[in-house]
Design a protein around this motif. Structure first.
Motif, PDB file in Angstrom:
ATOM      1  N   ALA A  49       0.816  -1.224   0.000  1.00 44.73           N
ATOM      2  CA  ALA A  49       0.000   0.000   0.000  1.00 44.73           C
ATOM      3  C   ALA A  49       0.843   1.265   0.000  1.00 44.73           C
ATOM      4  O   ALA A  49       0.393   2.307  -0.488  1.00 44.73           O
ATOM      5  N   SER A  50       2.063   1.193   0.548  1.00 42.57           N
ATOM      6  CA  SER A  50       2.865   2.411   0.746  1.00 42.57           C
ATOM      7  C   SER A  50       3.124   3.154  -0.554  1.00 42.57           C
ATOM      8  O   SER A  50       3.066   4.391  -0.606  1.00 42.57           O
ATOM      9  N   ASN A  51       3.394   2.429  -1.631  1.00 40.76           N
ATOM     10  CA  ASN A  51       3.657   3.048  -2.928  1.00 40.76           C
ATOM     11  C   ASN A  51       2.470   3.898  -3.380  1.00 40.76           C
ATOM     12  O   ASN A  51       2.636   5.007  -3.895  1.00 40.76           O
ATOM     13  N   PHE A  52       1.259   3.379  -3.172  1.00 41.95           N
ATOM     14  CA  PHE A  52       0.055   4.076  -3.638  1.00 41.95           C
ATOM     15  C   PHE A  52      -0.293   5.265  -2.751  1.00 41.95           C
ATOM     16  O   PHE A  52      -0.874   6.249  -3.217  1.00 41.95           O
ATOM     17  N   VAL A  53       0.062   5.177  -1.454  1.00 45.44           N
ATOM     18  CA  VAL A  53      -0.206   6.294  -0.539  1.00 45.44           C
ATOM     19  C   VAL A  53       0.576   7.534  -0.972  1.00 45.44           C
ATOM     20  O   VAL A  53       0.017   8.626  -1.122  1.00 45.44           O
ATOM     21  N   THR A  54       1.880   7.380  -1.191  1.00 44.44           N
ATOM     22  CA  THR A  54       2.693   8.535  -1.586  1.00 44.44           C
ATOM     23  C   THR A  54       2.393   8.967  -3.022  1.00 44.44           C
ATOM     24  O   THR A  54       2.457  10.152  -3.342  1.00 44.44           O
ATOM     25  N   ALA A  55       2.040   8.010  -3.887  1.00 41.19           N
ATOM     26  CA  ALA A  55       1.650   8.377  -5.257  1.00 41.19           C
ATOM     27  C   ALA A  55       0.384   9.232  -5.230  1.00 41.19           C
ATOM     28  O   ALA A  55       0.278  10.220  -5.969  1.00 41.19           O
ATOM     29  N   PHE A  56      -0.570   8.875  -4.376  1.00 37.56           N
ATOM     30  CA  PHE A  56      -1.805   9.652  -4.237  1.00 37.56           C
ATOM     31  C   PHE A  56      -1.497  11.093  -3.829  1.00 37.56           C
ATOM     32  O   PHE A  56      -2.104  12.041  -4.322  1.00 37.56           O
ATOM     33  N   LEU A  57      -0.523  11.269  -2.951  1.00 35.39           N
ATOM     34  CA  LEU A  57      -0.202  12.601  -2.436  1.00 35.39           C
ATOM     35  C   LEU A  57       0.592  13.435  -3.427  1.00 35.39           C
ATOM     36  O   LEU A  57       0.399  14.654  -3.520  1.00 35.39           O
ATOM     37  N   PHE A  58       1.497  12.809  -4.189  1.00 28.84           N
ATOM     38  CA  PHE A  58       2.452  13.578  -4.993  1.00 28.84           C
ATOM     39  C   PHE A  58       2.082  13.714  -6.470  1.00 28.84           C
ATOM     40  O   PHE A  58       2.640  14.573  -7.150  1.00 28.84           O
ATOM     41  N   GLN A  59       1.156  12.893  -6.984  1.00 27.62           N
ATOM     42  CA  GLN A  59       0.814  12.997  -8.402  1.00 27.62           C
ATOM     43  C   GLN A  59       0.356  14.405  -8.801  1.00 27.62           C
ATOM     44  O   GLN A  59       0.760  14.915  -9.858  1.00 27.62           O
ATOM     45  N   PRO A  60      -0.502  15.074  -8.002  1.00 29.84           N
ATOM     46  CA  PRO A  60      -0.912  16.434  -8.396  1.00 29.84           C
ATOM     47  C   PRO A  60       0.256  17.413  -8.496  1.00 29.84           C
ATOM     48  O   PRO A  60       0.244  18.308  -9.347  1.00 29.84           O
ATOM     49  N   LEU A  61       1.275  17.248  -7.633  1.00 28.35           N
ATOM     50  CA  LEU A  61       2.440  18.131  -7.691  1.00 28.35           C
ATOM     51  C   LEU A  61       3.181  17.959  -9.007  1.00 28.35           C
ATOM     52  O   LEU A  61       3.558  18.947  -9.660  1.00 28.35           O
ATOM     53  N   TRP A  62       3.390  16.706  -9.431  1.00 26.15           N
ATOM     54  CA  TRP A  62       4.088  16.464 -10.696  1.00 26.15           C
ATOM     55  C   TRP A  62       3.255  16.975 -11.867  1.00 26.15           C
ATOM     56  O   TRP A  62       3.804  17.444 -12.872  1.00 26.15           O
ATOM     57  N   GLY A  63       1.920  16.886 -11.752  1.00 26.89           N
ATOM     58  CA  GLY A  63       1.068  17.442 -12.796  1.00 26.89           C
ATOM     59  C   GLY A  63       1.243  18.941 -12.931  1.00 26.89           C
ATOM     60  O   GLY A  63       1.289  19.484 -14.040  1.00 26.89           O
ATOM     61  N   LYS A  64       1.360  19.612 -11.796  1.00 26.28           N
ATOM     62  CA  LYS A  64       1.580  21.057 -11.815  1.00 26.28           C
ATOM     63  C   LYS A  64       2.924  21.396 -12.455  1.00 26.28           C
ATOM     64  O   LYS A  64       3.022  22.291 -13.303  1.00 26.28           O
ATOM     65  N   LEU A  65       3.975  20.677 -12.068  1.00 26.28           N
ATOM     66  CA  LEU A  65       5.306  20.961 -12.603  1.00 26.28           C
ATOM     67  C   LEU A  65       5.399  20.658 -14.102  1.00 26.28           C
ATOM     68  O   LEU A  65       6.168  21.305 -14.827  1.00 26.28           O
ATOM     69  N   SER A  66       4.605  19.675 -14.570  1.00 29.22           N
ATOM     70  CA  SER A  66       4.654  19.356 -16.002  1.00 29.22           C
ATOM     71  C   SER A  66       4.124  20.501 -16.846  1.00 29.22           C
ATOM     72  O   SER A  66       4.524  20.670 -17.993  1.00 29.22           O
ATOM     73  N   GLU A  67       3.208  21.289 -16.281  1.00 34.04           N
ATOM     74  CA  GLU A  67       2.687  22.437 -17.015  1.00 34.04           C
ATOM     75  C   GLU A  67       3.755  23.529 -17.181  1.00 34.04           C
ATOM     76  O   GLU A  67       3.672  24.350 -18.087  1.00 34.04           O
ATOM     77  N   ARG A  68       4.746  23.507 -16.298  1.00 31.64           N
ATOM     78  CA  ARG A  68       5.803  24.518 -16.366  1.00 31.64           C
ATOM     79  C   ARG A  68       7.034  24.019 -17.108  1.00 31.64           C
ATOM     80  O   ARG A  68       7.716  24.789 -17.791  1.00 31.64           O
ATOM     81  N   TYR A  69       7.342  22.726 -16.972  1.00 31.74           N
ATOM     82  CA  TYR A  69       8.588  22.209 -17.537  1.00 31.74           C
ATOM     83  C   TYR A  69       8.380  21.182 -18.651  1.00 31.74           C
ATOM     84  O   TYR A  69       9.356  20.753 -19.266  1.00 31.74           O
ATOM     85  N   GLY A  70       7.144  20.758 -18.898  1.00 31.00           N
ATOM     86  CA  GLY A  70       6.882  19.830 -19.993  1.00 31.00           C
ATOM     87  C   GLY A  70       6.611  18.413 -19.539  1.00 31.00           C
ATOM     88  O   GLY A  70       7.140  17.962 -18.521  1.00 31.00           O
ATOM     89  N   ARG A  71       5.807  17.711 -20.320  1.00 34.35           N
ATOM     90  CA  ARG A  71       5.421  16.344 -19.968  1.00 34.35           C
ATOM     91  C   ARG A  71       6.580  15.376 -20.180  1.00 34.35           C
ATOM     92  O   ARG A  71       6.748  14.422 -19.417  1.00 34.35           O
ATOM     93  N   LYS A  72       7.370  15.611 -21.224  1.00 32.82           N
ATOM     94  CA  LYS A  72       8.492  14.704 -21.492  1.00 32.82           C
ATOM     95  C   LYS A  72       9.494  14.723 -20.342  1.00 32.82           C
ATOM     96  O   LYS A  72      10.017  13.670 -19.940  1.00 32.82           O
ATOM     97  N   LEU A  73       9.756  15.890 -19.790  1.00 35.51           N
ATOM     98  CA  LEU A  73      10.683  15.978 -18.665  1.00 35.51           C
ATOM     99  C   LEU A  73      10.160  15.192 -17.462  1.00 35.51           C
ATOM    100  O   LEU A  73      10.927  14.537 -16.752  1.00 35.51           O
ATOM    101  N   MET A  74       8.838  15.221 -17.248  1.00 33.18           N
ATOM    102  CA  MET A  74       8.250  14.455 -16.149  1.00 33.18           C
ATOM    103  C   MET A  74       8.367  12.951 -16.397  1.00 33.18           C
ATOM    104  O   MET A  74       8.579  12.168 -15.469  1.00 33.18           O
ATOM    105  N   LEU A  75       8.249  12.555 -17.669  1.00 30.94           N
ATOM    106  CA  LEU A  75       8.461  11.144 -18.015  1.00 30.94           C
ATOM    107  C   LEU A  75       9.881  10.705 -17.674  1.00 30.94           C
ATOM    108  O   LEU A  75      10.105   9.640 -17.076  1.00 30.94           O
ATOM    109  N   LEU A  76      10.853  11.528 -18.044  1.00 30.08           N
ATOM    110  CA  LEU A  76      12.256  11.181 -17.790  1.00 30.08           C
ATOM    111  C   LEU A  76      12.556  11.195 -16.294  1.00 30.08           C
ATOM    112  O   LEU A  76      13.278  10.330 -15.791  1.00 30.08           O
TER     113      LEU A  76
END
Length: 408
Positions: free
Chosen positions: A54-81
């Motif tokens: 469960a631990s992987n999904f708990v932190t993924a639930f919390l941090f996914q929105p942050l990475w979504g926000k950063l992708s709007e500023r730095y690009g989706r490909k950078l988030m993939l890498l």
């Protein structure tokens, strides 16, 4: 070949390598804790394996929105890498874990840096022509499903030949290869200077702007209920098979076979249903898939042996193939301009939330109504989802809820 097709092919292989790598060890987690990390008490093994899973999904639930926000500023490909190379390192480190606590902490870290799948979905959504989006989402989904099917099979073969620890190294190498492919082949039109000039919203402000669209709110809840209905009986299927056929000696094999049957039909159906959705509308495919899944859960509750269960799960997979990719296509359709990636990240958080609460709730509820009762509850949830999808997505007049830039 058009660039969107190259992106789709590479990200299909990326999804396959990531999901096969991620699922190689999970079916054998309890054996890894016992054989390599020194646990012997069955109760202790159960507690640690549940927490680690469960631990992987708990932190993924919390941090996914942050990475979504950063992708709007730095690009989706950078988030993939970022996600791909980060997970490759963390998965290799799991092979050096000396205690269950080490593995738990690394799983938490893996959830923090994860996000390859939602970033892939967002990039495909942004680079694919709108009239091909359903097909692209279905095809992308089939790559992840193929990896999910073959991962446990490959992991089982490797576990018997090279041991559990080396599976983590192979997993890390697989994700590293996927990231290299993304680095050199995938292209995204992204103007970073323009993005930096845009006013940046906080995660909470972004969520408020997204959920103003009633269709997106409905899709988020549909995602959660789909995940809950599908995952709540999943971890109990081996016990259910044991109830149906107590004489079976190779229980693990049949449990894997039943799971693979669902994944196989899911993989076959996803691109086909996505293509049909491009013609008749993704909303209709979603409604048909939800109602079909509801019906397919019922015979699972009344299965008399493992073969009946396998057939019912195989038919369920055809309808599951029209759920996740269709939801993703609809999110791309209704999300506010420039917030597609953030929308997919929030949706990924709802998937993670479902992955956390569904097995726990399923275990508790099964103690009251039995494992077969869980399939009936899953059928009811899918039916309720279908009614909700009809009310929120199909009941309104067509065209009223398209994004402003789609009208333009």
């Amino acid at each position: 070949m058009e660039q969107w097709k190259r992106n789709l092919i590479v990200l299909w292989f990326g999804q396959f390598l990531v999901m096969s790598g991620m699922t190689m060890i999970m079916p054998f987690l309890t054996l890894y804790l016992q054989a390599d990390l020194g646990l012997s008490d069955p109760h202790e093994i159960g507690i640690w394996s549940g927490a680690i899973f469960a631990s992987n999904f708990v932190t993924a639930f919390l941090f996914q929105p942050l990475w979504g926000k950063l992708s709007e500023r730095y690009g989706r490909k950078l988030m993939l890498l970022r996600s791909g190379f980060g997970m490759a390192i963390v998965m290799c480190l799991m092979g050096f874990a000396a205690t269950p606590l080490h593995l738990l902490l690394l799983r938490l870290l893996n959830g923090v840096i994860s996000g390859f799948n939602p970033a892939s979905i967002a990039l495909v959504s942004a680079t694919t022509p709108k009239d091909k989006l359903g097909f692209a989402m279905g095809t992308l989904q089939s790559g992840g499903i193929a990896g999910t099917i073959l991962g446990p099979l490959i992991g089982g073969i490797l576990a018997d030949t090279i041991g559990y620890r080396f599976i983590f190294y192979i997993t890390g190498a697989s994700i590293f290869v996927a990231s290299i492919l993304v680095l050199f082949v995938v292209k995204e039109r992204f103007d970073r200077k323009q993005a930096e000039q845009k006013k940046q919203m906080s995660v909470l402000a972004g969520l408020k702007q997204i959920v103003i669209v009633p269709q997106i709110t409905a899709l988020f809840m549909i995602t959660l209920l789909i995940q809950f209905a599908n995952m709540s009986p999943m971890s109990l299927i081996p016990l259910y098979i044991q109830e149906l056929n107590p004489e079976l000696t190779n229980l693990a094999f049949f449990a894997g076979l039943v799971s693979s049957a669902t994944g196989l039909s899911n993989m076959l159906a996803s691109p086909v249903l996505g293509k049909i959705g491009d013609r008749i509308g993704a909303e209709k495919i979603l409604l048909i898939s939800l109602l079909g899944a509801a019906i397919s859960f019922i015979p699972q509750a009344y299965a008399s042996d493992v073969w009946h269960l396998l057939i019912a799960r195989f038919f369920l997979g055809f309808f599951l193939g029209g759920l996740v990719p269709t939801v993703n296509a609809l999110l791309g359709k209704y999300s506010p301009r420039g917030m597609e990636t953030r929308t997919y990240s929030f949706n990924s958080s709802f998937i993670s939330l479902g992955n956390v609460i569904a097995p726990v709730a399923g275990g508790i509820v099964s103690g009251w109504i039995g494992i077969d009762g869980l399939f009936i509850i899953s059928a009811i949830l899918m039916l309720a989802n279908g009614i909700w999808a009809w009310y929120s997505l199909l009941r309104q007049k067509p065209g009223l809820h398209l994004r402003k830039h789609d009208k333009e």
